[in-house]
Design an enzyme around this catalytic site. Structure first.
Site: not given
Ligand code: KE4
Length: 425
Positions: A142, A237, A265
């Protein structure tokens, strides 16, 4: 009605599912979400005064735990000087310098406000820089909710993707090819049959979004070699793995350098953040230098950057990752011992302080094998642990995280709770 129940009733009238991100609604594990009133260290408290050992850590950012002193002090001081200026600030330069020193493949970086923005922009940059339209992603990975990435493998052997959400045009989805994670032969075949057409391969170097699935030996280096041979860009990613699995991210942990990296994050210390960066010759295509447009009102926000700097400076201590590895291993051992004792089929995948207990025989090496997990057993595990004051990810296909705020006693408590839960499964 209790605090959380009343808030849920009010919230669901005004926000879809009563939440601001779908996975928070506990759809995969049943029950209603609790509402958090505060966090401190390794714990969070709900609106009814119950406390939980937190192994979600806001889905990854809180590697220092909740309200860590360095972040609280730094942001508390910064906020008095203003919250946003829409003009460059010194700390954006400092964060860019820190990221580039920590992750040398990131020669130039652009700060944005979410991981979605980072991945979406990296894809646009890859398409702009190569003049090619198609991209490759992997099932179970994702990269946020940009249209080109909300896709799933098409039917049959075809690797052209179909939308994985209403509202994604099939014409756009078909430009994304979806392959099995850890399947280098499929990548080789696709790059060969579509030679010259693929702008980039985007991958979570350690998958976190199908549950934790590490790369098999040679997979990342294989992607590096194949993309270079075919003139496609390699995008890591690292929104989860950046500063999580190592100070230099998964690319330093595995020794493979991508052309572009997405971050998020941890680099915002819990405030809204994302970043994409990489080779200077590529990043110089980004406006205002080049013709790949991307912008953001709150990009490089002073409070986010302040929280990020305080967090990353705390992680620069080399003993940090040895402690995260030891605590992650302790949690894995505790959960595995509990399952063995109760005769419960369990496979724990872990890299450092990110891990997932799969209720499956294993090995879990891709999305197909992850989907063989017994998700109703995971739901019972989740609810059983929650009832014992331990908060894991509310989905089998997510990661749990250990922070520097977790003590050995906290990890032992989680293991004890798991022993009771597994016995009752
Ligand atoms: P955000 O747009 O949610 O900041 O980042 C998107 C993203 C990009 N790349 C990776 C590898 C990610 O894991 C994410 C977001 N992760 C999810 C859960 N694993 C966030 C939780 C949520 O959607 O609420």
């Amino acid at each position: 009605m209790t605090g959380s129940e009343a808030l849920y009733e009010r919230g669901r009238r005004l926000m879809p599912g009563g939440v601001n991100s779908p996975v928070r609604a506990f759809g995969a594990v049943g029950g209603r979400p609790f509402f958090v009133s505060r966090g401190e260290g390794a714990r969070i408290w709900d609106e009814d005064g119950r406390s939980y050992l937190d192994f979600l850590g806001s889905w990854g950012p809180l590697i220092l735990g909740h309200a860590p002193a360095p972040v609280v002090e730094a942001v508390g001081e910064a906020i008095r000087r203003g919250t946003s200026f829409g003009a460059p600030t010194a700390r954006e330069v400092e964060l860019a310098e820190l990221i580039s020193r920590a992750i040398p493949s990131v020669e130039m970086v652009r700060l944005v406000s979410s991981g979605t923005e980072a991945a979406m922009s990296a894809i646009r940059l890859a398409r702009g820089a190569t003049g090619r339209d198609a991209i490759i992603k992997f099932e179970g990975c994702y990269h946020g909710h940009a249209d080109s990435l909300l896709v799933k493998a098409g039917s049959g052997g075809a690797t052209f993707s179909i939308p994985d959400s209403l509202g994604v045009p099939s014409a756009l989805a078909s430009l994304t090819l979806t392959l099995p994670f850890n399947d280098l032969a499929a990548v080789r075949r696709t790059l060969e049959t579509r030679d010259g057409k693929i702008a980039a391969v985007i991958v979570e170097p350690v998958a976190g979004n199908m549950g934790v699935v590490p790369p098999t030996r040679g997979f990342l280096q294989g992607l590096r070699d194949l993309t270079r041979h075919h003139g496609a860009l390699l995008i890591f990613d690292e929104v989860i793995t950046g500063f999580r699995v190592a100070y230099g991210g998964a690319q330093s942990f595995y020794g493979v350098s991508p052309d572009l990296t997405c971050l998020g994050k941890i680099i915002g210390g819990g405030l809204p953040v994302g970043a994409y960066g990489g080779r200077r010759d590529l990043m110089e295509h980004v406006a205002p230098l080049g013709k790949v447009y991307q912008a953001g009102t709150l990009s490089g926000n002073p409070l986010t950057v302040t929280a990020g700097l305080a967090t990353l400076r705390a992680l620069a201590d080399p003993t940090v990752y040895r402690r995260l590895e030891a605590m992650g291993a302790k949690l894995q051992a505790g959960v595995e011992a509990a399952a063995r004792e109760a005769g419960v089929l369990l496979t724990v995948n872990r890299v450092g302080s990110m891990l997932t207990p799969f209720f499956a025989a294993g090995p879990v090496t891709d999305f197909e094998s992850a989907k063989r997990s017994n998700t109703s057993r995971y739901a019972k595990f989740f609810q059983g642990m929650l009832a014992r004051g331990v908060f894991f990810a509310p989905s089998q296909f997510e990661a749990a995280f250990v922070s520097l705020a977790h003590s050995e006693a906290d990890i032992d408590s989680a293991g004890a709770a798991a022993r009771e839960v597994f016995r009752a499964l």
